[in-house]
Scaffold this motif. Structure first.
Motif, PDB file in Angstrom:
ATOM      1  N   GLU A   1      19.424   2.537  -1.517  1.00 21.27           N
ATOM      2  CA  GLU A   1      18.041   2.907  -1.206  1.00 21.27           C
ATOM      3  C   GLU A   1      17.176   1.673  -0.960  1.00 21.27           C
ATOM      4  OE1 GLU A   1      16.842   5.359  -4.481  1.00 21.27           O
ATOM      5  OE2 GLU A   1      18.277   6.945  -3.980  1.00 21.27           O
ATOM      6  N   HIS A   2      16.345   1.762   0.075  1.00 21.80           N
ATOM      7  CA  HIS A   2      15.433   0.646   0.366  1.00 21.80           C
ATOM      8  C   HIS A   2      14.110   0.842  -0.375  1.00 21.80           C
ATOM      9  CE1 HIS A   2      15.100   3.575   3.754  1.00 21.80           C
ATOM     10  NE2 HIS A   2      13.794   3.364   3.671  1.00 21.80           N
ATOM     11  N   TRP A   3      13.584  -0.251  -0.894  1.00 22.35           N
ATOM     12  CA  TRP A   3      12.339  -0.209  -1.674  1.00 22.35           C
ATOM     13  C   TRP A   3      11.104  -0.278  -0.780  1.00 22.35           C
ATOM     14  CZ3 TRP A   3      11.683   0.189  -6.989  1.00 22.35           C
ATOM     15  CH2 TRP A   3      12.852   0.142  -7.765  1.00 22.35           C
ATOM     16  N   GLY A   4      11.231  -0.954   0.341  1.00 20.34           N
ATOM     17  CA  GLY A   4      10.100  -1.103   1.247  1.00 20.34           C
ATOM     18  C   GLY A   4      10.307  -0.247   2.485  1.00 20.34           C
ATOM     19  N   SER A   5      10.072  -0.840   3.661  1.00 23.95           N
ATOM     20  CA  SER A   5      10.199  -0.085   4.904  1.00 23.95           C
ATOM     21  C   SER A   5      11.528  -0.290   5.609  1.00 23.95           C
ATOM     22  CB  SER A   5       9.057  -0.464   5.866  1.00 23.95           C
ATOM     23  OG  SER A   5       7.812  -0.046   5.361  1.00 23.95           O
ATOM     24  N   SER A   6      12.140  -1.443   5.463  1.00 21.29           N
ATOM     25  CA  SER A   6      13.369  -1.728   6.186  1.00 21.29           C
ATOM     26  C   SER A   6      14.593  -1.189   5.460  1.00 21.29           C
ATOM     27  CB  SER A   6      13.539  -3.233   6.386  1.00 21.29           C
ATOM     28  OG  SER A   6      14.817  -3.507   6.926  1.00 21.29           O
TER      29      SER A   6
ATOM     30  N   PRO B   1       0.808  -1.218   0.000  1.00 22.20           N
ATOM     31  CA  PRO B   1       0.000   0.000   0.000  1.00 22.20           C
ATOM     32  C   PRO B   1       0.846   1.275   0.000  1.00 22.20           C
ATOM     33  CG  PRO B   1      -0.970  -1.604   1.491  1.00 22.20           C
ATOM     34  CD  PRO B   1       0.340  -2.177   1.048  1.00 22.20           C
ATOM     35  N   THR B   2       1.942   1.259   0.749  1.00 23.52           N
ATOM     36  CA  THR B   2       2.816   2.427   0.771  1.00 23.52           C
ATOM     37  C   THR B   2       3.469   2.653  -0.584  1.00 23.52           C
ATOM     38  OG1 THR B   2       3.275   2.215   3.135  1.00 23.52           O
ATOM     39  CG2 THR B   2       4.889   3.419   1.818  1.00 23.52           C
ATOM     40  N   GLN B   3       3.911   1.590  -1.218  1.00 24.92           N
ATOM     41  CA  GLN B   3       4.512   1.733  -2.539  1.00 24.92           C
ATOM     42  C   GLN B   3       3.508   2.248  -3.562  1.00 24.92           C
ATOM     43  OE1 GLN B   3       5.955  -2.253  -2.648  1.00 24.92           O
ATOM     44  NE2 GLN B   3       8.022  -1.694  -1.982  1.00 24.92           N
ATOM     45  N   CYS B   4       2.264   1.845  -3.426  1.00 19.12           N
ATOM     46  CA  CYS B   4       1.225   2.376  -4.320  1.00 19.12           C
ATOM     47  C   CYS B   4       1.031   3.873  -4.100  1.00 19.12           C
ATOM     48  CB  CYS B   4      -0.078   1.617  -4.101  1.00 19.12           C
ATOM     49  SG  CYS B   4      -0.051  -0.093  -4.698  1.00 19.12           S
ATOM     50  N   LYS B   5       1.080   4.309  -2.839  1.00 21.95           N
ATOM     51  CA  LYS B   5       0.951   5.739  -2.551  1.00 21.95           C
ATOM     52  C   LYS B   5       2.121   6.518  -3.146  1.00 21.95           C
ATOM     53  CE  LYS B   5      -1.781   5.407   1.695  1.00 21.95           C
ATOM     54  NZ  LYS B   5      -1.798   5.667   3.165  1.00 21.95           N
ATOM     55  N   ILE B   6       3.319   5.952  -3.022  1.00 17.29           N
ATOM     56  CA  ILE B   6       4.496   6.608  -3.592  1.00 17.29           C
ATOM     57  C   ILE B   6       4.375   6.691  -5.109  1.00 17.29           C
ATOM     58  CG2 ILE B   6       6.974   6.335  -3.986  1.00 17.29           C
ATOM     59  CD1 ILE B   6       7.131   5.149  -1.139  1.00 17.29           C
ATOM     60  N   MET B   7       3.902   5.620  -5.699  1.00 19.76           N
ATOM     61  CA  MET B   7       3.758   5.583  -7.153  1.00 19.76           C
ATOM     62  C   MET B   7       2.785   6.655  -7.632  1.00 19.76           C
ATOM     63  SD  MET B   7       2.594   2.389  -9.583  1.00 19.76           S
ATOM     64  CE  MET B   7       1.091   2.076  -8.636  1.00 19.76           C
ATOM     65  N   HIS B   8       1.669   6.802  -6.956  1.00 23.67           N
ATOM     66  CA  HIS B   8       0.655   7.764  -7.388  1.00 23.67           C
ATOM     67  C   HIS B   8       1.003   9.196  -6.953  1.00 23.67           C
ATOM     68  CE1 HIS B   8      -1.861   4.642  -8.982  1.00 23.67           C
ATOM     69  NE2 HIS B   8      -1.926   4.026  -7.818  1.00 23.67           N
ATOM     70  N   GLY B   9       1.704   9.329  -5.824  1.00 25.82           N
ATOM     71  CA  GLY B   9       2.015  10.661  -5.307  1.00 25.82           C
ATOM     72  C   GLY B   9       3.371  11.195  -5.709  1.00 25.82           C
ATOM     73  N   HIS B  10       4.200  10.317  -6.321  1.00 20.72           N
ATOM     74  CA  HIS B  10       5.544  10.705  -6.761  1.00 20.72           C
ATOM     75  C   HIS B  10       6.380  11.245  -5.601  1.00 20.72           C
ATOM     76  CE1 HIS B  10       3.841  11.420 -11.113  1.00 20.72           C
ATOM     77  NE2 HIS B  10       3.580  10.217 -10.633  1.00 20.72           N
ATOM     78  N   HIS B  11       6.306  10.564  -4.456  1.00 17.59           N
ATOM     79  CA  HIS B  11       7.068  10.984  -3.289  1.00 17.59           C
ATOM     80  C   HIS B  11       8.557  10.711  -3.500  1.00 17.59           C
ATOM     81  CE1 HIS B  11       3.117   9.852  -1.061  1.00 17.59           C
ATOM     82  NE2 HIS B  11       3.051  11.058  -1.599  1.00 17.59           N
TER      83      HIS B  11
ATOM     84  N   ILE C   1      18.638   4.707  15.803  1.00 19.32           N
ATOM     85  CA  ILE C   1      17.855   4.862  14.574  1.00 19.32           C
ATOM     86  C   ILE C   1      16.858   6.003  14.740  1.00 19.32           C
ATOM     87  CG2 ILE C   1      16.367   3.684  12.913  1.00 19.32           C
ATOM     88  CD1 ILE C   1      17.516   1.030  13.926  1.00 19.32           C
ATOM     89  N   VAL C   2      16.968   7.013  13.873  1.00 20.23           N
ATOM     90  CA  VAL C   2      16.093   8.181  13.927  1.00 20.23           C
ATOM     91  C   VAL C   2      15.628   8.516  12.518  1.00 20.23           C
ATOM     92  CG1 VAL C   2      17.325   9.079  15.943  1.00 20.23           C
ATOM     93  CG2 VAL C   2      17.948   9.874  13.655  1.00 20.23           C
ATOM     94  N   GLY C   3      14.633   9.392  12.426  1.00 22.13           N
ATOM     95  CA  GLY C   3      14.126   9.825  11.129  1.00 22.13           C
ATOM     96  C   GLY C   3      12.659   9.495  10.978  1.00 22.13           C
ATOM     97  N   LEU C   4      12.251   9.141   9.772  1.00 25.13           N
ATOM     98  CA  LEU C   4      10.837   8.972   9.439  1.00 25.13           C
ATOM     99  C   LEU C   4      10.580   7.606   8.819  1.00 25.13           C
ATOM    100  CD1 LEU C   4       9.361  11.559  10.173  1.00 25.13           C
ATOM    101  CD2 LEU C   4      11.569  12.160   9.180  1.00 25.13           C
ATOM    102  N   LEU C   5       9.366   7.121   8.983  1.00 22.29           N
ATOM    103  CA  LEU C   5       8.336   7.457   9.953  1.00 22.29           C
ATOM    104  C   LEU C   5       8.447   6.493  11.126  1.00 22.29           C
ATOM    105  CD1 LEU C   5       5.341   7.779   7.489  1.00 22.29           C
ATOM    106  CD2 LEU C   5       6.164   9.640   8.881  1.00 22.29           C
ATOM    107  N   ALA C   6       7.967   6.897  12.293  1.00 16.52           N
ATOM    108  CA  ALA C   6       8.159   6.094  13.495  1.00 16.52           C
ATOM    109  C   ALA C   6       7.610   4.682  13.374  1.00 16.52           C
ATOM    110  CB  ALA C   6       7.515   6.798  14.693  1.00 16.52           C
ATOM    111  N   ASN C   7       6.430   4.555  12.785  1.00 22.25           N
ATOM    112  CA  ASN C   7       5.734   3.262  12.779  1.00 22.25           C
ATOM    113  C   ASN C   7       5.928   2.483  11.486  1.00 22.25           C
ATOM    114  OD1 ASN C   7       4.069   5.425  11.662  1.00 22.25           O
ATOM    115  ND2 ASN C   7       2.526   3.848  11.344  1.00 22.25           N
ATOM    116  N   THR C   8       6.745   3.009  10.562  1.00 22.73           N
ATOM    117  CA  THR C   8       6.976   2.280   9.312  1.00 22.73           C
ATOM    118  C   THR C   8       8.470   2.027   9.144  1.00 22.73           C
ATOM    119  OG1 THR C   8       6.907   4.353   8.044  1.00 22.73           O
ATOM    120  CG2 THR C   8       4.865   3.097   8.232  1.00 22.73           C
ATOM    121  N   CYS C   9       9.190   2.937   8.501  1.00 22.17           N
ATOM    122  CA  CYS C   9      10.600   2.671   8.211  1.00 22.17           C
ATOM    123  C   CYS C   9      11.466   2.573   9.467  1.00 22.17           C
ATOM    124  CB  CYS C   9      11.154   3.740   7.273  1.00 22.17           C
ATOM    125  SG  CYS C   9      10.507   3.608   5.582  1.00 22.17           S
ATOM    126  N   ILE C  10      11.188   3.397  10.471  1.00 20.48           N
ATOM    127  CA  ILE C  10      11.989   3.312  11.694  1.00 20.48           C
ATOM    128  C   ILE C  10      11.731   1.976  12.388  1.00 20.48           C
ATOM    129  CG2 ILE C  10      12.446   4.325  13.955  1.00 20.48           C
ATOM    130  CD1 ILE C  10      13.438   5.956  11.527  1.00 20.48           C
TER     131      ILE C  10
END
Length: 208
Positions: free
Chosen positions: A116-121, A81-91, A142-151
């Motif tokens: 670069e990581h493709w998913g969350s890890s 779902p996150t990758q789909c959001k990135i794809m549509h939002g061009h993040h 480990i710091v940065g974004l987002l707390a509940n996903t990549c971190i």
């Protein structure tokens, strides 16, 4: 001060996804994290940590998300779902301002920028573990974004690989307070060896 000890020759500072889209006014994702970022003092805390870890000579690792490019994920069998959001939002688009480093947290000479990581890890399908081991690292902050996903995903993976893992509850942010609560009060204690505030961590590091 934390009861945990950080051997300065074996501890690394991992900054995850310090992109303009996340951390800068005008970034595509920044408006979604801004309330919590302001509440916890995210940017000032990241600046304070950057000064501290560099002053004592900790190695800095930049752990970046995949910068979006046209065609990414479109023919994948199972994009998340996150990758789909990135794809549509061009993040974090490659070659655009949003995919550039926030100016305060851009890599400096001597820093390690991992693949670069493709998913969350930050570990999955990257060279992060290999490059940490080449420097003899056993402890990761480990710091940065987002707390509940990549971190969280990066930290869980680090624990599975045998690292001592520290989370910093006010050097990250999320879209909702409930996500921050889950990251630090519910999920984090099941895998992180320490969950500290910025001031607690700096006091511990600078006492060494």
């Amino acid at each position: 001060m934390s009861k945990h000890s950080y051997p300065l020759d074996r501890t690394a500072y991992l900054l995850v996804d310090p992109y303009n889209d996340f951390l800068s006014e005008g970034g595509l994702i920044y408006p979604h994290i801004e309330p919590i970022a302001n509440q916890v003092g995210l940017l000032d805390n990241l600046r304070a940590l950057d000064r501290s870890v560099r002053s004592i000579g900790l190695p800095v690792f930049i752990v970046p998300h995949r910068r979006w490019e046209a065609g990414d994920y479109e023919d994948w069998a199972h994009p998340s779902p996150t990758q789909c959001k990135i794809m549509h939002g061009h993040h974090f688009a490659r070659g655009e301002w949003g995919g550039e480093w926030h100016p305060d947290f851009a890599p400096r000479e001597g820093d390690t920028v991992v693949s670069e990581h493709w998913g969350s890890s930050g570990f999955a399908n990257t060279d992060l573990d290999f490059r940490l081991k080449q420097k003899g690292i056993t402890h990761v902050i480990i710091v940065g974004l987002l707390a509940n996903t990549c971190i969280e995903s990066t930290a869980r993976y680090a624990t599975e690989l045998g690292y001592h893992v520290t989370l910093v509850r006010d050097a990250t942010a999320a879209f909702k307070a409930e996500m921050m609560h889950a990251a630090h009060e519910l999920n984090g204690p099941t895998f992180a060896h320490a969950i500290l505030t910025t001031s607690e961590l700096i006091a511990t590091l600078e006492a060494h």
